[in-house]
Write a protein that holds these residues in place. Structure first.
Motif, PDB file in Angstrom:
ATOM      1  N   LYS B  10      36.467  26.688  78.560  1.00  0.00           N
ATOM      2  CA  LYS B  10      37.741  27.079  79.200  1.00  0.00           C
ATOM      3  C   LYS B  10      37.350  28.380  79.625  1.00  0.00           C
ATOM      4  CE  LYS B  10      41.221  23.984  77.322  1.00  0.00           C
ATOM      5  NZ  LYS B  10      42.307  24.154  76.320  1.00  0.00           N
ATOM      6  N   THR B  11      37.341  28.918  81.026  1.00  0.00           N
ATOM      7  CA  THR B  11      37.145  30.005  81.317  1.00  0.00           C
ATOM      8  C   THR B  11      38.358  30.347  82.248  1.00  0.00           C
ATOM      9  OG1 THR B  11      34.813  29.852  81.541  1.00  0.00           O
ATOM     10  CG2 THR B  11      35.577  31.585  82.638  1.00  0.00           C
ATOM     11  N   HIS B  12      39.155  31.501  81.782  1.00  0.00           N
ATOM     12  CA  HIS B  12      40.328  31.892  82.562  1.00  0.00           C
ATOM     13  C   HIS B  12      40.054  33.170  83.153  1.00  0.00           C
ATOM     14  CE1 HIS B  12      42.751  28.709  79.884  1.00  0.00           C
ATOM     15  NE2 HIS B  12      41.880  28.095  80.796  1.00  0.00           N
ATOM     16  N   PHE B  13      40.830  33.512  84.126  1.00  0.00           N
ATOM     17  CA  PHE B  13      40.826  34.847  84.726  1.00  0.00           C
ATOM     18  C   PHE B  13      42.235  35.510  84.759  1.00  0.00           C
ATOM     19  CE2 PHE B  13      37.134  32.923  86.497  1.00  0.00           C
ATOM     20  CZ  PHE B  13      36.270  34.120  86.374  1.00  0.00           C
ATOM     21  N   HIS B  14      42.238  36.511  84.083  1.00  0.00           N
ATOM     22  CA  HIS B  14      43.721  37.137  84.110  1.00  0.00           C
ATOM     23  C   HIS B  14      43.705  38.208  85.176  1.00  0.00           C
ATOM     24  CE1 HIS B  14      44.350  35.811  79.642  1.00  0.00           C
ATOM     25  NE2 HIS B  14      43.182  35.538  79.782  1.00  0.00           N
ATOM     26  N   THR B  15      44.682  37.562  86.180  1.00  0.00           N
ATOM     27  CA  THR B  15      44.822  38.263  87.181  1.00  0.00           C
ATOM     28  C   THR B  15      46.196  38.874  87.397  1.00  0.00           C
ATOM     29  OG1 THR B  15      45.457  36.443  88.832  1.00  0.00           O
ATOM     30  CG2 THR B  15      43.077  36.882  88.447  1.00  0.00           C
ATOM     31  N   VAL B  20      44.560  32.686  86.086  1.00  0.00           N
ATOM     32  CA  VAL B  20      43.833  31.616  86.686  1.00  0.00           C
ATOM     33  C   VAL B  20      43.002  30.715  85.908  1.00  0.00           C
ATOM     34  CG1 VAL B  20      42.312  30.908  88.661  1.00  0.00           C
ATOM     35  CG2 VAL B  20      44.034  32.894  88.790  1.00  0.00           C
ATOM     36  N   ARG B  21      43.312  29.450  85.717  1.00  0.00           N
ATOM     37  CA  ARG B  21      42.539  28.680  84.829  1.00  0.00           C
ATOM     38  C   ARG B  21      41.150  27.978  85.782  1.00  0.00           C
ATOM     39  NH1 ARG B  21      47.582  28.636  83.958  1.00  0.00           N
ATOM     40  NH2 ARG B  21      48.349  28.903  81.668  1.00  0.00           N
ATOM     41  N   ALA B  22      40.350  28.938  86.001  1.00  0.00           N
ATOM     42  CA  ALA B  22      39.130  28.377  86.788  1.00  0.00           C
ATOM     43  C   ALA B  22      38.309  27.248  86.393  1.00  0.00           C
ATOM     44  CB  ALA B  22      38.213  29.688  87.161  1.00  0.00           C
ATOM     45  N   VAL B  23      38.094  27.392  84.901  1.00  0.00           N
ATOM     46  CA  VAL B  23      37.502  26.076  84.247  1.00  0.00           C
ATOM     47  C   VAL B  23      38.474  25.662  83.124  1.00  0.00           C
ATOM     48  CG1 VAL B  23      35.555  25.326  83.133  1.00  0.00           C
ATOM     49  CG2 VAL B  23      35.240  26.767  85.002  1.00  0.00           C
ATOM     50  N   ASP B  24      38.881  24.626  82.970  1.00  0.00           N
ATOM     51  CA  ASP B  24      39.887  24.349  81.936  1.00  0.00           C
ATOM     52  C   ASP B  24      39.393  22.874  81.160  1.00  0.00           C
ATOM     53  OD1 ASP B  24      42.145  24.749  80.870  1.00  0.00           O
ATOM     54  OD2 ASP B  24      43.693  23.772  82.207  1.00  0.00           O
ATOM     55  N   LEU B  54      25.659  31.378  81.225  1.00  0.00           N
ATOM     56  CA  LEU B  54      24.828  32.794  81.007  1.00  0.00           C
ATOM     57  C   LEU B  54      25.401  33.809  80.722  1.00  0.00           C
ATOM     58  CD1 LEU B  54      22.116  32.090  83.829  1.00  0.00           C
ATOM     59  CD2 LEU B  54      22.233  31.674  81.375  1.00  0.00           C
ATOM     60  N   GLY B  55      26.785  34.000  80.482  1.00  0.00           N
ATOM     61  CA  GLY B  55      27.567  35.184  80.250  1.00  0.00           C
ATOM     62  C   GLY B  55      27.402  36.128  81.463  1.00  0.00           C
ATOM     63  N   LEU B  56      27.766  35.686  82.899  1.00  0.00           N
ATOM     64  CA  LEU B  56      27.866  36.341  83.966  1.00  0.00           C
ATOM     65  C   LEU B  56      29.058  36.568  84.392  1.00  0.00           C
ATOM     66  CD1 LEU B  56      24.658  34.686  85.954  1.00  0.00           C
ATOM     67  CD2 LEU B  56      24.865  36.953  84.586  1.00  0.00           C
ATOM     68  N   VAL B  57      30.035  35.906  84.033  1.00  0.00           N
ATOM     69  CA  VAL B  57      31.581  36.006  84.321  1.00  0.00           C
ATOM     70  C   VAL B  57      32.074  37.427  84.034  1.00  0.00           C
ATOM     71  CG1 VAL B  57      33.894  35.320  83.870  1.00  0.00           C
ATOM     72  CG2 VAL B  57      31.968  33.872  83.710  1.00  0.00           C
ATOM     73  N   PRO B  58      32.547  38.079  85.045  1.00  0.00           N
ATOM     74  CA  PRO B  58      32.879  39.676  84.875  1.00  0.00           C
ATOM     75  C   PRO B  58      34.031  39.572  83.905  1.00  0.00           C
ATOM     76  CG  PRO B  58      33.413  38.739  86.932  1.00  0.00           C
ATOM     77  CD  PRO B  58      32.606  38.002  86.392  1.00  0.00           C
ATOM     78  N   MET B  59      33.883  40.416  82.780  1.00  0.00           N
ATOM     79  CA  MET B  59      35.199  40.311  81.946  1.00  0.00           C
ATOM     80  C   MET B  59      35.446  42.004  81.571  1.00  0.00           C
ATOM     81  SD  MET B  59      34.044  37.751  79.033  1.00  0.00           S
ATOM     82  CE  MET B  59      32.561  36.484  79.101  1.00  0.00           C
ATOM     83  N   PRO B  60      36.861  42.234  81.671  1.00  0.00           N
ATOM     84  CA  PRO B  60      37.757  41.578  82.165  1.00  0.00           C
ATOM     85  C   PRO B  60      37.329  41.386  83.829  1.00  0.00           C
ATOM     86  CG  PRO B  60      38.411  43.681  81.934  1.00  0.00           C
ATOM     87  CD  PRO B  60      37.155  43.627  81.259  1.00  0.00           C
ATOM     88  N   GLY B  62      37.637  38.288  83.673  1.00  0.00           N
ATOM     89  CA  GLY B  62      37.567  36.739  82.995  1.00  0.00           C
ATOM     90  C   GLY B  62      37.432  36.646  81.445  1.00  0.00           C
ATOM     91  N   LYS B  63      37.827  35.682  81.061  1.00  0.00           N
ATOM     92  CA  LYS B  63      37.662  35.445  79.582  1.00  0.00           C
ATOM     93  C   LYS B  63      37.499  34.169  79.222  1.00  0.00           C
ATOM     94  CE  LYS B  63      40.108  36.873  75.453  1.00  0.00           C
ATOM     95  NZ  LYS B  63      41.214  36.550  74.834  1.00  0.00           N
ATOM     96  N   ILE B  64      36.576  33.824  78.387  1.00  0.00           N
ATOM     97  CA  ILE B  64      36.270  32.486  77.904  1.00  0.00           C
ATOM     98  C   ILE B  64      37.179  32.335  76.671  1.00  0.00           C
ATOM     99  CG2 ILE B  64      34.492  31.042  76.798  1.00  0.00           C
ATOM    100  CD1 ILE B  64      32.392  32.393  78.582  1.00  0.00           C
TER     101      ILE B  64
END
Lengths: 308, 324
Positions: B10-15, B20-24, B54-60, B62-64
């Motif tokens: 589950k990867t969500h973006f807090h905008t 945004v539940r990009a991957v759910d 690969l840990g490439l999601v920009p955080m924040p 993004g959040k896993i």
């Protein structure tokens, strides 16, 4: 227009963006002329000045005061009978050193600080930039004077080996240590734009560490604007040293700089005009040259106008 | 045991507009040496899935939020940055969509290709360069001895993508993630790049996760296909089964909208509407508003459809409206 194809050896080497910029700079006559002039100035001030036939700039000859330009003293002598030409050469050394060393210090601090701030982002960035804002708000002149005193005191012993330069080194660092603010801002903005690009992501996916990505992949891409700004900083630092010297807080005797020569020349404005005009000419031509070179570099490194 | 086991990612973006539940809740296994495809339209979460690994999601932002991705006893989602650095680029590497922007314009190709060798294998400059020339030769770049010294802007798009592939495979990784590697290329070059990935994969025994929205590409290269919609996998089957016997309405709609499958003169089938706004929680079946092929009245409205194995090795979201 003639288009020249790259030669075989050029193809093998590959042409970097830097090389392209250099090719563009070479077409800019004014910038190239300025560069030659600066080179010439450096040679005159640092090499010619060491030759045996150049007089000691501090040798006084009170019987020969205010001698007009002649075969003996090609630019005449000043109020203490010192040879003006050699004073200009040795003064030029200091002025140039101030320009280059202070700019070097400013580049080093500014790029590192700005790059870290921009790359870290978030709260770190906010705090780092507020520090810059605060420093901006303090009058530069006051700060340099204070900093110079602070650096000069404890470092006096360590700097002894530098001989006559000992008491001016703190000034270089004081100017440089404050001149980095704008450079830090420029670099930060650039880094923020570039860190979003895909090749940074690609570099991350290769398993590079953050430091390596920042200083090997991001920072080189930001150097263009920084170099342009630095070139324009050199004359402004030379000018700044001149105004500090004019106020009597810059370079101290026995050293001189172009700023001091101009200040002394101004005292005899009505009677011996050449004492003001000749150093003034050296000074302003050099400043012009740096500014033209900076402009040329900006055009040459302008990404929007470049290929690809 | 699979090489990489992704479970309930589950990867969500807090905008500003909400979460945004990009991957759910995505799960899939990657077997050694196999190619798995992830297909779906823009914004379905296929790229984010791989970026998360690969840990490439920009955080924040993004959040896993949960899940696991077990690779050789290491959970990629939870392990320390330093451990991840030792895996990515060495054992799992990635090629990107746009070769024009994925290479650093200021560094020579040689510098960039040799980087993984030098940091992961501690190879010296000279040997690494030799390897780089070999790698470029293997991906079909002519005169690699000369080309290796060039800068990216002197390469064409296809050549850059070849160079990227050489770079990704130079450490002989166990998994290669290919994020739409052919999307930005000319059609003729696309084919060559696909062939290249296929042949290199065969030689090195690398498993490939292939992300695309191009079904033709999927059918050509993948052993197993995952169809993604709105951050979830809606159907998974091996490639032949999926194309001959698609079960979910979304998959069927996708297959129908391939121009080549339709008669000349007939109006091209398109899926009406837009993908759902992932910032709003979705109730029931996410595909319900766009379901024209099945029976949208029968779609689940309250409970989320379950991902079930209906046939052997044919998994699908079990929503009655989408299966009819």
């Amino acid at each position: 227009m003639r288009i020249s194809l790259p030669t075989e050896s050029e193809l093998e080497k590959g042409s970097s963006l830097g090389r392209d910029a250099w090719a563009r700079l070479r077409k800019n006559k004014l910038a190239m002329l300025s560069m030659c002039f600066i080179g010439l100035m450096l040679i005159i001030c640092f090499i010619v000045a060491q030759l045996p036939f150049i007089d000691d700039p501090n040798e006084q000859n009170l019987e020969n005061r205010f001698a007009p330009p002649s075969g003996d003293h090609i630019m005449g002598t000043d109020q203490l009978g010192r040879d003006l030409f050699s004073r200009i050469l040795f003064g030029g050394q200091i002025s140039m050193l101030v320009g280059f060393i202070a700019t070097g210090v400013a580049l080093l601090i500014g790029i590192t600080y700005g790059a870290i701030s921009g790359y870290a982002g978030g709260r770190t960035d906010a705090i780092m930039m507020r520090v810059v804002d605060t420093l901006y708000a303090i009058p530069f002149l006051v700060l340099v004077i204070v900093l110079k005193v602070v650096i000069a005191g404890p470092m006096e012993e360590q700097l002894k080996w530098m001989g006559r330069f000992a008491n001016i080194v703190p000034l270089f660092f004081a100017i440089g240590a404050l001149g980095w603010l704008t450079l830090a801002r420029i670099t930060r903005t650039q880094v923020m734009a570039i860190k979003e690009q895909e090749f940074v992501e690609a570099a991350t996916s290769l398993g590079l560490s953050k430091m390596r990505i920042l200083f090997r992949h991001i920072v080189p891409n930001t150097l263009g604007p920084a170099i342009v700004y630095a070139t324009l900083t050199i004359p402004s630092f030379i000018l700044f040293e001149a105004s500090l010297s004019y106020l009597g807080v810059g370079i101290e005797a026995p050293n001189s700089s172009w700023g001091i020569l101009i200040k002394e020349g101004a005292d005899f404005l009505e009677t011996q005009l050449y004492l003001l005009i000749i150093p003034g000419l050296f000074f302003s031509l050099t400043l012009f040259a740096f500014n033209f070179l900076g402009d040329g570099l900006r055009d040459a490194l302008d990404v929007r106008a470049s290929k690809d | 045991m699979p090489l990489l086991e992704v479970k309930n990612l589950k990867t969500h973006f807090h905008t500003r507009d909400g979460i945004v539940r990009a991957v759910d809740g995505v799960s899939f296994p990657v077997e050694k040496g196999k190619t798995i495809g992830i297909v779906g339209e823009s914004g379905s979460g296929k790229s984010v899935t791989c970026y998360s690994l690969l840990g490439l999601v920009p955080m924040p932002p993004g959040k896993i939020e949960g899940g696991s991705a077990i690779f050789d006893d290491t959970d990629l989602l939870k392990c320390h940055e330093n451990d991840l650095c030792k895996i990515r680029g060495k054992r799992i590497s990635m090629i990107f969509q746009d070769p024009m922007t994925s290479l650093n314009p200021y560094l020579r190709i040689s510098t960039q290709i040799t980087e993984p060798l030098r940091i992961h294998m501690g190879m010296d400059k000279k040997r690494a360069k030799k390897e780089a020339i070999e790698a470029l030769r293997e991906v079909g770049i002519p005169e690699p001895e000369k080309r290796v010294n060039m800068y990216p802007h002197e390469f064409s798009g296809g050549m850059r993508q070849r160079a990227m592939i050489a770079m990704a495979l130079i450490t002989k990784p166990e998994i290669l993630i290919a994020d739409e590697p052919t999307t930005a290329l000319d059609v003729t070059v696309q084919k060559q790049i696909l062939e290249l990935i296929k042949s290199r994969q065969k030689e090195l025994g690398t498993a490939v996760i292939f992300i695309t929205h191009d079904l033709a590409v999927i059918s050509e290269i993948c052993d197993e296909v995952n169809v993604m919609y709105a951050g979830k996998i809606v159907e998974r089957a091996n490639s032949r089964e999926l194309f001959s016997n698609p079960l979910h309405a979304y998959t069927r709609s996708l297959l129908q909208s391939i121009p080549a499958t339709q008669l000349k003169g007939e109006k091209l089938f398109t899926i009406s509407g837009l993908p759902p706004n992932l910032a709003k929680p979705i109730q029931g079946c996410a595909f319900r508003p766009r379901n024209q092929i099945g029976n949208s009245d029968e779609c689940l409205t309250q409970s989320t459809p379950e991902f079930k194995e209906l046939d052997s090795n044919h998994w699908v979201q079990n929503c009655p409206g989408c299966l009819t």
